[in-house]
Scaffold this motif. Structure first.
Motif, PDB file in Angstrom:
ATOM      1  N   UNK A  87       0.825  -1.206   0.000  1.00 47.54           N
ATOM      2  CA  UNK A  87       0.000   0.000   0.000  1.00 47.54           C
ATOM      3  C   UNK A  87       0.859   1.256   0.000  1.00 47.54           C
ATOM      4  N   UNK A  88       0.432   2.226  -0.782  1.00 52.04           N
ATOM      5  CA  UNK A  88       1.134   3.496  -0.815  1.00 52.04           C
ATOM      6  C   UNK A  88       2.012   3.667  -2.033  1.00 52.04           C
TER       7      UNK A  88
ATOM      8  N   UNK B  63      10.580   2.227  12.568  1.00 50.38           N
ATOM      9  CA  UNK B  63      10.399   3.487  13.287  1.00 50.38           C
ATOM     10  C   UNK B  63      11.522   3.817  14.256  1.00 50.38           C
TER      11      UNK B  63
ATOM     12  N   UNK C 152      10.168   8.786  15.830  1.00 47.55           N
ATOM     13  CA  UNK C 152       9.530   7.552  15.425  1.00 47.55           C
ATOM     14  C   UNK C 152       8.807   7.723  14.100  1.00 47.55           C
TER      15      UNK C 152
ATOM     16  N   UNK D 166       7.557   5.894   0.685  1.00 43.99           N
ATOM     17  CA  UNK D 166       6.250   6.069   1.321  1.00 43.99           C
ATOM     18  C   UNK D 166       6.466   6.250   2.812  1.00 43.99           C
ATOM     19  N   UNK D 167       6.097   7.411   3.366  1.00 46.49           N
ATOM     20  CA  UNK D 167       6.232   7.583   4.809  1.00 46.49           C
ATOM     21  C   UNK D 167       5.055   6.964   5.546  1.00 46.49           C
ATOM     22  N   UNK D 168       5.317   6.352   6.674  1.00 42.57           N
ATOM     23  CA  UNK D 168       4.261   5.828   7.538  1.00 42.57           C
ATOM     24  C   UNK D 168       4.307   6.578   8.847  1.00 42.57           C
ATOM     25  N   UNK D 169       3.234   7.272   9.152  1.00 39.03           N
ATOM     26  CA  UNK D 169       3.217   8.090  10.361  1.00 39.03           C
ATOM     27  C   UNK D 169       2.540   7.321  11.485  1.00 39.03           C
ATOM     28  N   UNK D 170       2.361   8.024  12.578  1.00 46.99           N
ATOM     29  CA  UNK D 170       1.481   7.508  13.620  1.00 46.99           C
ATOM     30  C   UNK D 170       2.165   6.754  14.721  1.00 46.99           C
ATOM     31  N   UNK D 171       3.492   6.573  14.648  1.00 47.27           N
ATOM     32  CA  UNK D 171       4.148   5.835  15.724  1.00 47.27           C
ATOM     33  C   UNK D 171       4.246   6.647  16.998  1.00 47.27           C
TER      34      UNK D 171
ATOM     35  N   UNK E 236       5.593  15.015   3.470  1.00 48.74           N
ATOM     36  CA  UNK E 236       4.775  14.660   2.314  1.00 48.74           C
ATOM     37  C   UNK E 236       5.532  14.922   1.024  1.00 48.74           C
TER      38      UNK E 236
ATOM     39  N   UNK F 223       2.442  13.895  14.132  1.00 47.62           N
ATOM     40  CA  UNK F 223       1.440  12.930  14.580  1.00 47.62           C
ATOM     41  C   UNK F 223       0.495  13.528  15.617  1.00 47.62           C
TER      42      UNK F 223
ATOM     43  N   UNK G  74      -6.052   5.712   2.945  1.00 48.06           N
ATOM     44  CA  UNK G  74      -5.772   4.726   3.980  1.00 48.06           C
ATOM     45  C   UNK G  74      -5.712   5.466   5.294  1.00 48.06           C
TER      46      UNK G  74
ATOM     47  N   UNK H 206      -2.593   7.750  10.814  1.00 51.05           N
ATOM     48  CA  UNK H 206      -1.966   7.758  12.131  1.00 51.05           C
ATOM     49  C   UNK H 206      -2.257   6.487  12.913  1.00 51.05           C
TER      50      UNK H 206
END
Ligand code: SF4
Lengths: 383, 419
Positions: free
Chosen positions: A11-12, A30, A38, A54-59, A353, A382, B392, B395
């Motif tokens: 995904x992404x 992370x 993170x 692709x960055x994954x945030x939320x950690x 982004x 975040x 998607x 966070x």
């Protein structure tokens, strides 16, 4: 014709592209020293070259906005410290200005001077951390020691004024929590004199360093159009040739009374993003010197204390922190001490982004340089 | 299990053998306690203080811990600097398992002790690191000063020096995340202690009075005068670009559906003309017009709204307000487009909390910046963006249930703030 190795991308990932060499994926974070907290970055590689990121945030998503709904406005000022902790004092001001707009209280002259001086000290502190991390990420641990050395002096001043080194929680609608002590102005003066010398050394150390030049010139170019389209702000936008600084465009506090320049560079590469922050330290010092000259000896430092109650409405404030445009949007659905909703726009989010645009075609080691020059603070993304 | 762990079994029965074991202990502990290598790990604010402590002013090298290792396989000490979120928790457990024993953990900061500032009304934060991994030393503070961290390190040193190979270090088990509310527990203990103290004080006072019947206190309260501050009028910051009224009229001429909401009775023109100079114009846009209006203000030479500040939403009982904040970098004015999205109540009630209740076309083809912001709104509110290239969760985990910023959101781990 060579088929892409992965017909189903994770995904992404979106770019449709055929590669000649083996294509594979790398996960960064992370927990990684150069993602500045993170943050997880997924990289799609063609040999040694990055195809897509692709960055994954939320950690470190801490649910601050949900929590704010059950807190009072004053309590939220303390939470704003923990968003961009390198410039906590600046975040405080962003929230407080929004509250002042709702409560319709002003700040006396001395209070405004205190605000501007602490803002600029915060900006210098954040840029010094940038200097250290930039050098450190390029392999020069010495820079890290340099940057933090002068930063500690700012922390001494902040601690004397606010009582806390990092999480200051200092400004209040109508002024600040305390008056500054008598030693404040002499200390800032001494610090500026010291920093002037120190910056000369530090610039000589990095700005002409052949390793830095080779690793940053032409790396991670962000064009002017992309920078605007992705909503970048602060030094990243100005390094791409856009002259936009909230202090000049929509002056808040008393920034319209000072004489300072907005440094603008035009290449948009890592080296320009480094240079612009050094230039900004010098501009901040200019503002601080003017503040010292004009600082009102006496007079009230805050306006009359009022309960923090906002009438129904929506209030918006924006300030220029060291990283860029920091905006607070407060929604009050009932007149009272609690917000209906508070939303923060942090400057680092759009920078990450836009990261995908910058790293394409570079190597992983360049990604580290680019991340360092974006100077992101992940908890502010975040929240 | 090293060879020294068998040493006591063999040596202790031999006469004088226990002195040899003690000597081994002494050497091993001396080596362990004087060079504890921490892992480079930090998620938020406390990490900066951890960095400060390793820099020139504080210099963690004095305690033998300056070698921050980026790989857990080379580290001995896990300094948990920063808030632990539910999403980060598995990563932390994995890091802990990758550190070879003997290994130690220091929980730095209020967040890793109890959740700190994020304990109430929070669905994302793990309340304390001891719920995940065994912690040796807790360092309180928010953030703890570097000196406090050093105190923690020295405390850990003492602990290590007490280890012997008769009772060797052993690995604790990683634990599950529990929902215990440590603050309330602590508050109860605290209240009990206070009560005890009050009783003791009362007893002491009664005793004192009995012994000195004619004692008179010379204490006189003084009143500190409150400083007098003037009331200061707020001066709105300077206006840049077109005025609110001009912006509104120009937009209204082009799109008659656009309205302006006000609580006052005056006509809209008067309200807008009297608005503070630094308040941005916020207009209500029909959902059908939303993309057209955005495209218009982006390309029109009089507006030139080329910069997207933010996209966010507000949840009300029966509708969402989607607020798109735009500004013009060249001219300097701002417009907030507010779209009212009615909630879709045809969805059965029990499914509403987990389903997307409203839908709106995306503007990410106009402003690439909107792509991530819209993902955030989708994640937090459950608003569907038609035509979004990559919708998607951003966070939260992809299997997270519910949309947290809705007002009726509930989460099993959430503890209400006592009022
Ligand atoms: S304890 Fe305080 S300073 Fe440390 S991570 Fe938590 S909020 Fe930040």
């Amino acid at each position: 014709m060579i088929q892409p190795r992965f017909s189903n991308l994770p995904p992404g990932f979106r770019i449709q592209r055929e590669t000649n060499t083996e294509e594979f994926f790398i996960n960064m974070g992370p927990q990684h020293p150069s993602t500045h907290g993170a943050l997880r970055l997924a990289l799609r590689m063609d040999g040694e070259t990055i195809v897509e990121l692709v960055p994954h945030f939320g950690y470190i998503h801490r649910g601050m906005e949900k929590q704010a709904e059950s807190m009072s406005y004053l309590q939220y000022i303390a939470l704003s410290d923990r968003q961009d902790y390198l410039t906590a004092i600046q975040n405080n001001l962003g929230v407080v200005i929004a509250l002042e707009k709702g409560m319709n209280v002003g700040v006396p002259e001395k209070g405004e001077y205190i605000r501007v001086m602490l803002q600029e000290l915060g900006r210098i502190a954040s840029h010094l951390v940038f200097y250290g991390c930039f050098g450190g990420d390029l392999g020069g641990q010495t820079c890290l020691l340099f940057g933090f050395k002068e930063r500690e002096m700012i922390h001494d001043i902040l601690e004397e004024v606010t009582g806390s080194r990092l999480t200051t929680n200092f400004f209040r609608p109508g002024g600040s929590r305390y008056d500054v002590p008598d030693t404040f102005i002499p200390r800032v003066k001494a610090f500026l004199d010291h920093l002037e010398d120190a910056m000369r050394d530090y610039e000589r150390f990095l700005s002409k360093n052949i390793i830095v030049l080779e690793r940053s010139i032409g790396i991670g170019v962000l064009s002017k159009e992309d920078a605007i389209a992705y909503g970048c702000s602060g030094p990243v936008l100005r390094a791409s040739g856009v002259e936009f600084d909230v202090r000049r465009a929509n002056p808040y506090s008393i920034y319209d009374q000072f004489d300072f320049d907005i440094p603008v560079f035009h290449n948009g590469d890592c080296y320009d993003r480094y240079k612009i922050r050094i230039a900004e330290i010098h501009e901040s010092m200019k503002i601080l010197r003017q503040c010292i000259d004009k600082f009102p000896k006496d007079g009230p430092w805050r306006s009359k204390e009022k309960p923090v109650r906002l009438p129904v409405g929506r209030y918006y404030s924006e300030i220029e922190t060291a990283k860029g445009l920091y905006a607070t949007y407060v929604v009050a659905a009932t007149t009272g001490e609690k917000p209906y909703r508070i939303h923060t726009r942090g400057p680092s989010f759009p920078h990450i982004a836009a990261l995908n645009k910058m790293v394409q075609g570079h190597k992983v080691s360049d990604l580290v340089t680019i991340m360092a020059t974006l100077d992101p603070v992940i908890p502010e993304i975040d929240r | 299990m090293g060879i020294i762990n068998f040493a006591p079994k063999i040596l202790d029965p031999i006469p004088g053998g226990k002195y040899v074991v003690n000597a081994i202990d002494y050497v091993v502990n001396w080596a362990r306690a004087n060079s504890i290598w921490p892992l480079t790990y930090g998620t938020s604010c406390c990490a900066i203080e951890m960095m400060s402590s390793s820099m020139a002013r504080y210099d963690i090298a004095r305690f033998g811990s300056e070698v921050f290792r980026a790989s857990p396989r080379q580290a001995d000490l896990f300094i948990l600097a920063g808030t632990i979120t539910r999403r980060m928790a598995p990563a932390i457990q994995m890091l802990w398992e990758q550190i070879p024993g003997p290994k130690y953990a220091i929980a730095m900061g209020a967040c890793t002790i109890s959740g700190g500032p994020f304990i109430y009304d929070n669905y994302a934060v793990v309340r304390g690191a001891q719920n995940l991994i065994p912690v040796d030393v807790f360092v309180p503070g928010c953030p703890p000063r570097p000196e406090a961290l050093f105190h923690g390190l020295l405390t850990l040193r003492e602990k290590i020096l007490k280890e012997t190979c008769r009772n060797p270090w052993h690995e604790g088990q990683p634990k599950d995340v529990s929902t215990m509310d440590r603050y309330r527990e602590a508050a109860k203990t605290w209240a009990a202690l206070e009560e005890m103290k009050d009783e003791e004080m009362a007893e002491a006072r009664a005793k004192f009075k009995e012994e000195n019947p004619d004692y008179k206190s010379s204490f006189k309260p003084i009143r500190v005068k409150k400083e007098d501050f003037p009331e200061v009028e707020r001066k709105p910051f300077r206006r840049v670009g077109l005025t609110q009224l001009e912006l509104y009229q120009k937009l209204h001429d082009k799109f008659p559906g656009i309205t302006f909401h006000t609580h006052s009775e005056d006509p809209i023109e008067t309200v807008l003309a009297n608005a503070p100079a630094d308040r941005p114009l916020e207009v209500m846009v029909e959902p059908e017009d939303y993309v057209a209006v955005t495209e218009f203000v982006k390309n029109d030479p009089e507006f030139k709204m080329d910069f997207l500040i933010d996209v966010t939403a507000i949840d009300y009982d029966d509708h969402f307000d989607l607020v798109t904040q735009l500004r013009s970098l060249q001219i300097g004015h701002k417009i907030f487009l507010c779209v009212q999205l009615k909630k879709d109540f045809s969805i059965p009630e029990e499914k509403r909390a987990t389903s997307l209740l409203a839908s709106v076309p995306t503007v990410s083809h106009l402003y690439p910046a909107a792509e991530f912001k819209e993902r955030e709104v989708y994640d937090m509110f459950g608003i569907n963006f038609e035509g979004h290239p990559d919708q998607r969760r951003i966070f939260l985990d992809k299997d997270f249930v519910g949309f947290p910023l809705r007002k009726d959101f509930t989460h099993p781990e959430m503890i209400r703030r006592p009022v």
